[in-house]
Enzyme design. Structure first.
Site, PDB file in Angstrom:
ATOM      1  N   LYS A  49      59.831  10.894  55.902  1.00 40.95           N
ATOM      2  CA  LYS A  49      60.186  12.180  55.290  1.00 40.95           C
ATOM      3  C   LYS A  49      60.010  12.099  53.772  1.00 40.95           C
ATOM      4  O   LYS A  49      59.494  13.017  53.140  1.00 40.95           O
ATOM      5  CB  LYS A  49      61.631  12.563  55.671  1.00 40.95           C
ATOM      6  CG  LYS A  49      61.722  13.011  57.120  1.00 40.95           C
ATOM      7  CD  LYS A  49      63.129  13.093  57.677  1.00 40.95           C
ATOM      8  CE  LYS A  49      63.025  13.400  59.179  1.00 40.95           C
ATOM      9  NZ  LYS A  49      64.297  13.391  59.883  1.00 40.95           N
ATOM     10  N   GLN A  93      70.304  12.559  58.526  1.00 41.97           N
ATOM     11  CA  GLN A  93      69.572  11.938  59.637  1.00 41.97           C
ATOM     12  C   GLN A  93      70.530  11.648  60.798  1.00 41.97           C
ATOM     13  O   GLN A  93      71.580  11.040  60.610  1.00 41.97           O
ATOM     14  CB  GLN A  93      68.909  10.641  59.134  1.00 41.97           C
ATOM     15  CG  GLN A  93      68.027   9.952  60.145  1.00 41.97           C
ATOM     16  CD  GLN A  93      66.793  10.781  60.517  1.00 41.97           C
ATOM     17  OE1 GLN A  93      66.148  11.380  59.671  1.00 41.97           O
ATOM     18  NE2 GLN A  93      66.497  10.823  61.797  1.00 41.97           N
ATOM     19  N   ASP A 116      66.960  21.539  58.612  1.00 45.03           N
ATOM     20  CA  ASP A 116      66.809  21.213  60.042  1.00 45.03           C
ATOM     21  C   ASP A 116      67.098  22.448  60.895  1.00 45.03           C
ATOM     22  O   ASP A 116      66.817  22.450  62.097  1.00 45.03           O
ATOM     23  CB  ASP A 116      67.786  20.100  60.447  1.00 45.03           C
ATOM     24  CG  ASP A 116      67.132  18.729  60.501  1.00 45.03           C
ATOM     25  OD1 ASP A 116      65.899  18.678  60.644  1.00 45.03           O
ATOM     26  OD2 ASP A 116      67.870  17.725  60.394  1.00 45.03           O
TER      27      ASP A 116
END
Ligand code: NAP
Length: 280
Positions: A49, A93, A116
């Protein structure tokens, strides 16, 4: 023979586009990624990422916290990032250590920076067809369909899997594109009968060789979200590729299909979040 949907190529083209759009902005989009603990796979995802951000010219910050971090400490960090002007996207995460409640953490990120798209506000917006931040994997699949000019409107779409991350939002996005959508799960009866109806079949189950050729209609578009290991330890999807591929019009391979799109859509969301925040 089916046309192979090349996720790597679409991802590269999309990243080029994101890079161009970011270069025209007065403010550099910025993504903050938090990782708690030592899970090696999660560290690889986070590195990718960060690399993705560098590739398209974004700022990025990685916060590596020890396994012993308390939920309160994590929430305090999120609170500080929520109000930081140069941070437009925040990602925690997953999975988190067991003593931390993922749901509490997900809900703490302000919806505007929730790249997200896991926050209930963003999930609700997807349901209403009003979302600007979209869950990365389903959004990546929609991008693949668009890139290959695969029409969704009027098509019979079947999604196997109903997770909040993949199956449910996938079904909503296909519905939003005017597909006629059926969602299947572990309690679905006569699964093969349902999937054989599908013009577009998306499998998000997580079991190798789960989708066999008898479950696929002739000429179907098959999108394989699964990330599994076969008997040789190699990465594979849910679809029994060798037997199913000849029946498909289009198919995504694993690896190289859906997977490469996920981080790219995270970058797209970060750009969108930055634009939305700057505008307000
Ligand atoms: P998940 O939360 O475990 O959901 C799996 C779904 O499959 C559930 O809804 C489950 O039904 C359904 N299922 C299980 N057995 C079934 C059966 N026999 N018949 C019909 N449905 C069945 O998994 P997920 O997070 O959605 O992920 C799915 C797969 O996609 C995994 O392999 C994951 O690694 C992969 N993935 C890939 C990417 C990518 O970037 N390529 C991103 C995310 C996930 P119930 O709800 O009834 O249990």
């Amino acid at each position: 023979m089916a046309i192979m949907i090349d996720g790597k190529a679409v991802s590269a083209a999309t990243r080029e586009q994101i890079k161009r759009e970011a270069a025209e902005m007065t403010v550099k989009p910025g993504l903050a990624v938090i990782i708690v603990g030592d899970d090696p796979a999660s560290h690889v995802y986070v590195r990718n990422k960060k690399r993705g951000c560098e590739e398209v010219g974004f700022n990025s910050w990685v916060y590596e916290l020890p396994e012993s971090t308390t939920q309160d400490e994590l929430l305090t960090l999120i609170d500080s990032l929520n109000v930081k002007d140069d941070v437009h996207g925040i990602l925690v995460q997953l999975p988190l250590p067991r003593h931390i409640d993922e749901s509490v953490v997900t809900e703490r990120i302000v919806p505007e920076k929730d790249v997200d798209a896991f926050h209930s506000v963003n999930a609700g917006r997807i349901f209403k067809g009003e979302a600007s931040l979209l869950p990365c994997t389903p959004a990546g699949i929609m991008e693949l369909l668009r890139y290959y000019n695969i029409e969704v409107a009027g098509k019979r779409c079947v999604v196997i899997g109903r997770s909040n991350i993949v199956g449910k939002p996938m079904a909503m996005l296909l519905l939003g594109a005017n597909g006629t959508v059926t969602i299947c799960h572990s309690r679905t009866r006569e699964l093969a009968q349902v999937t054989r109806e599908a013009d577009i079949l998306v499998s998000a189950v997580g079991k190798a060789k789960f989708v066999t050729s008898d479950m696929v209609k002739d000429g179907a578009v098959v999108i394989d979200v699964g990330m599994n290991r076969n008997e040789d330890g190699k990465l594979c999807g849910d679809v029994d590729f060798v037997s199913a591929e000849p029946k498909c019009s289009y198919i995504t391979p694993v690896p190289g299909g859906v997977g490469p799109m996920t981080i790219t859509m995270l970058l797209r969301n970060t750009l969108t979040a930055a634009r939305n925040i700057i505008k307000n």
